[in-house]
Design a protein around this motif. Structure first.
Motif, PDB file in Angstrom:
ATOM      1  N   HIS A 192       0.829  -1.207   0.000  1.00  0.00           N
ATOM      2  CA  HIS A 192       0.000   0.000   0.000  1.00  0.00           C
ATOM      3  C   HIS A 192       0.862   1.256   0.000  1.00  0.00           C
ATOM      4  CE1 HIS A 192      -2.347  -3.236   1.836  1.00  0.00           C
ATOM      5  NE2 HIS A 192      -3.454  -2.600   1.479  1.00  0.00           N
TER       6      HIS A 192
ATOM      7  N   LEU B 107      -4.044   4.426  -0.960  1.00  0.00           N
ATOM      8  CA  LEU B 107      -4.944   5.004   0.035  1.00  0.00           C
ATOM      9  C   LEU B 107      -4.706   6.511   0.083  1.00  0.00           C
ATOM     10  CD1 LEU B 107      -4.275   2.374   2.853  1.00  0.00           C
ATOM     11  CD2 LEU B 107      -6.255   2.440   1.310  1.00  0.00           C
TER      12      LEU B 107
ATOM     13  N   CYS C 192     -13.066   2.884  -4.532  1.00  0.00           N
ATOM     14  CA  CYS C 192     -14.221   3.011  -3.634  1.00  0.00           C
ATOM     15  C   CYS C 192     -15.194   4.009  -4.275  1.00  0.00           C
ATOM     16  CB  CYS C 192     -13.758   3.504  -2.271  1.00  0.00           C
ATOM     17  SG  CYS C 192     -13.071   5.176  -2.329  1.00  0.00           S
TER      18      CYS C 192
ATOM     19  N   GLU D 291     -14.772  -6.087  -2.232  1.00  0.00           N
ATOM     20  CA  GLU D 291     -13.932  -6.460  -1.082  1.00  0.00           C
ATOM     21  C   GLU D 291     -12.724  -7.277  -1.524  1.00  0.00           C
ATOM     22  OE1 GLU D 291     -13.708  -5.647   2.222  1.00  0.00           O
ATOM     23  OE2 GLU D 291     -14.952  -4.071   1.331  1.00  0.00           O
TER      24      GLU D 291
ATOM     25  N   TRP E 115      -9.322  -5.468  -2.441  1.00  0.00           N
ATOM     26  CA  TRP E 115      -8.372  -5.034  -1.391  1.00  0.00           C
ATOM     27  C   TRP E 115      -7.472  -6.187  -0.954  1.00  0.00           C
ATOM     28  CZ3 TRP E 115      -9.328  -0.408  -2.479  1.00  0.00           C
ATOM     29  CH2 TRP E 115     -10.624   0.124  -2.513  1.00  0.00           C
TER      30      TRP E 115
ATOM     31  N   LYS F  86      -8.550   3.729  -2.589  1.00  0.00           N
ATOM     32  CA  LYS F  86      -9.542   3.962  -1.534  1.00  0.00           C
ATOM     33  C   LYS F  86      -9.277   5.296  -0.847  1.00  0.00           C
ATOM     34  CE  LYS F  86     -11.652   1.596   2.413  1.00  0.00           C
ATOM     35  NZ  LYS F  86     -11.501   0.469   3.368  1.00  0.00           N
TER      36      LYS F  86
ATOM     37  N   VAL G 283      -9.628   7.471   2.441  1.00  0.00           N
ATOM     38  CA  VAL G 283      -9.789   7.184   3.877  1.00  0.00           C
ATOM     39  C   VAL G 283      -9.888   8.482   4.672  1.00  0.00           C
ATOM     40  CG1 VAL G 283      -8.593   4.962   3.769  1.00  0.00           C
ATOM     41  CG2 VAL G 283      -7.298   7.056   4.197  1.00  0.00           C
TER      42      VAL G 283
ATOM     43  N   GLU H  62      -7.483   5.278   9.862  1.00  0.00           N
ATOM     44  CA  GLU H  62      -8.211   4.387   8.968  1.00  0.00           C
ATOM     45  C   GLU H  62      -7.247   3.731   7.969  1.00  0.00           C
ATOM     46  OE1 GLU H  62     -11.560   6.066   6.838  1.00  0.00           O
ATOM     47  OE2 GLU H  62     -11.784   4.242   5.625  1.00  0.00           O
TER      48      GLU H  62
ATOM     49  N   HIS I   6      -6.743  -0.278   7.565  1.00  0.00           N
ATOM     50  CA  HIS I   6      -6.916  -0.980   6.284  1.00  0.00           C
ATOM     51  C   HIS I   6      -5.670  -1.813   5.969  1.00  0.00           C
ATOM     52  CE1 HIS I   6      -8.369  -1.535   2.083  1.00  0.00           C
ATOM     53  NE2 HIS I   6      -7.060  -1.629   1.864  1.00  0.00           N
TER      54      HIS I   6
END
Lengths: 418, 418
Positions: free
Chosen positions: A231, A265, A292, A307, A310, A322, A324, A329, A333
């Motif tokens: 990530h 993210l 998202c 789902e 991810w 995504k 956040v 958060e 994740h």
């Protein structure tokens, strides 16, 4: 049954070779590595011919372009495999290094010494270069190796192993030091996983399926490698130009490797400003975008992510995105979906950088850099056998040192315990 | 199914606690350890009462004297468990130690930092003191622990765990840091062995059967401990008086532990001079003697040893004795039957000493000293969670450092990979 006996005979001779290899002088190992490099280049025609068979068979079987690419050897690739062996030859030999010692009050002299594991089994997939890399790294560290490559590369691996074994034994390396499992029978893997009588460590290299099989069925200690759901979190305070370059590099520079980014993210406060430009740039580079609901609203090409996205290591030109609420958060994740490989934050906030590096549980945790740097060469190890995603023994890029164990040499003059 | 959910809930809360524990300041951990020590002594009456139940049940079940002894707690033993916690409190905290670092040519700053594993599961047998030792060592190293002791000690373990958990949480340790599996259902072990989603490492402590079960069925990385078929080889050139004292000490000082000698190997040239006196001394100490044909001829009490004897960890007043032709035969015998724990040679020959330490594959290799010294305290570690007989991650006595992993912190200013 016959196969079992065959493999155990191989394990047994590997174990015997390992004993002698453990005491093999560095110079002999280094000369052998150079000889192996020479032999690869001298016999490249044979290698290319065998590899051509594998590639043809692969195309007939309808293997993906990416897989065919990994399987294919060229003159350049053969030269770079040989170059790799020469680099390993030039590296310091970790075997015999004294890692410390003490003389106890009773006079006992205790020294901690680096020693080879003994026998290492490598279980891998289509890349024939792993055959050469693994043989070289194991030889340098005084380990005997049992190589089990994918059936797609069997013809290439047979020729490569033959070349390496011949060159090594001419240079004085005990026979049994390098072994290739020539059968493509899948049962061979299951048998190897139970050979703890002969094998000290198993290192699987390949896709999630292979790693899973090995971890769940092996009675030999395993070093898990290379599954990377990595990530990158773009914090509210990030330098957005830097963040865009880092994210783009982490995804696009080489999507097929484990240290590339799979999920981006982004802090809600900067999503609207940051994402549209970057998503456009990624789309132009041919990246499929899955996001998202909020991300969907920021670029027409974004498809809804489910789902499963991810939790997927795409290893491809696909990115899940995504938005956040904040660092907390983002960390939550990552904690849930991460494979503990490499994670990055882009931020200008000192506390957030510090908190990210402390709270995220992964092998390598980056601030303001691309996750693509998790690599034995980029870390300066001079070599790499794989990237450990477990916490036992080795974590992150594994170089020569990670292919060794230790033993305690205790010297006394009659000490007995009260 | 209910049991599975129960254990997974425990694993989940342990994992959450581990996150917070990883960032827990050393002073809080140290204070908690001291509080746990105090609580053990303050509530010793409860402990002795519960332990009494276990001992009665054990006697009713007809457990062996040795097992009852391991199970039994006394005021002295409670005090020494508390003392152990105080010693661990006084040891340096390994967490956060920087193991090195480099600034790469591209400016990336890479640091290797020591971190806790996360969640450690201990699976052990009748010794209640393991409950206290493991809880203390795991807490000090920032690891959450799941304790699964033997059913024989369940009442003692329940009270001990209750005391430790209460004292720790009062001192500010997150709840979920210390967990005891209270069911004696054997299925619990099988379930724990598959909980790699929550548990980072499993450390089994106990007999060969337990270790085997864990190693063969766990999908969680395991650190094998403590099976010791240890040998002492008396070389032709040995100082025979020293050799006799070392062999006697290695067998008799504490036969029930893993670093005691199970097999004595003697060079043929000195067997007739060396063995009769020593065998007599061992017999007087109550040691049952089992020997090869030549040994049988040297003392009337020697019974014939069968092949199984060489492969048995007696953990008792029993010794197998074999006369060998030379160092080579001794090393070959050790190589075949050793569990790679501790091996000793008694010699005055420099080359033989050197060859033995180089060629024998074991965690600790002694020259002119008793194998009984393989122990975290005797090695100066100040603590011990067990003795690893595998080569991965830890080998030999495991102290605090062996309960940690590492992570790489990489700090940059916009680096991307070409």
């Amino acid at each position: 049954m016959e196969l079992k006996q065959e493999l155990e005979a191989m394990g047994c001779s590997a174990k015997l070779a390992a004993r002698r290899l453990a005491a093999c002088p560095t110079t002999i190992k280094n000369v052998a590595l150079l000889a192996m490099a020479e032999a690869l280049q001298f016999r490249q025609a044979e290698i290319l011919q065998a590899n051509h068979k594998d590639v043809q068979a692969g195309e007939a079987k309808g293997l993906s372009k990416a897989l065919i690419d990994r399987l294919t050897l060229t003159q350049e690739r053969i030269i770079s495999m040989a170059e790799g062996l020469r680099q390993v030859s030039a590296l310091p030999d970790p075997v015999g290094e004294c890692l410390g010692g003490v003389i106890r009050p009773n006079g006992l002299d205790i020294k901690k010494i680096r020693v080879p594991f003994g026998v290492i089994a490598m279980i891998y997939e289509a890349r024939p270069n792993v055959t050469v890399d693994a043989a070289g790294l194991c030889l340098k560290t005084g380990n005997a190796v049992i190589l089990r490559g994918g059936s797609e590369a069997i013809e290439s691996n047979k020729v490569l192993a033959d070349i390496l074994i011949q060159a090594a034994s001419k240079a004085g390396i005990p026979s049994g030091a390098i072994n290739l499992v020539e059968t493509t029978d899948r049962e061979a893997v299951n048998l190897i996983l139970k050979m703890h009588r002969y094998i000290d460590v198993i290192i699987p290299r390949g896709g999630a399926g292979l790693i899973q099989t090995v971890v769940e069925n092996s009675t030999v200690p395993v070093i898990e490698t290379g599954i990377g759901i990595c990530h990158t979190f773009v914090d509210e305070s990030a330098d957005l130009a830097m963040a865009a370059d880092i994210a783009f590099n982490a995804k696009v520079s080489r999507p097929g490797v484990c240290n590339s980014m799979e999920t981006l993210l982004v802090h809600r406060k900067v999503a609207a400003e940051f994402l549209p430009k970057l998503l456009e740039r990624l789309a132009e580079a041919g990246v499929e975008l899955r996001g998202c609901v909020e991300t969907e609203g920021l670029h027409p090409l974004v498809k809804p992510a489910n789902e499963q996205d991810w939790a997927t290591e795409y290893l491809d030109y696909i990115l899940s995105v995504k938005v956040v609420a904040d660092l907390t958060e983002a960390i939550a994740h990552i904690d849930f979906f991460s494979t503990r490989h490499s994670e990055a934050i882009v931020t200008r906030d000192y506390d957030n950088a510090r908190r990210f590096q402390q709270e995220v549980d992964a092998a390598a945790i980056y601030v303001n850099a691309s996750t693509r740097f998790t690599d034995g060469f980029e870390f300066g190890f001079g070599a790499e056998i794989g990237i450990s995603t477990q916490k036992l023994h080795a974590r992150g890029p594994m170089g020569l040192v990670e292919l060794t164990s230790i033993k305690y040499l205790v010297s006394g003059n009659g000490q007995i315990r009260q």
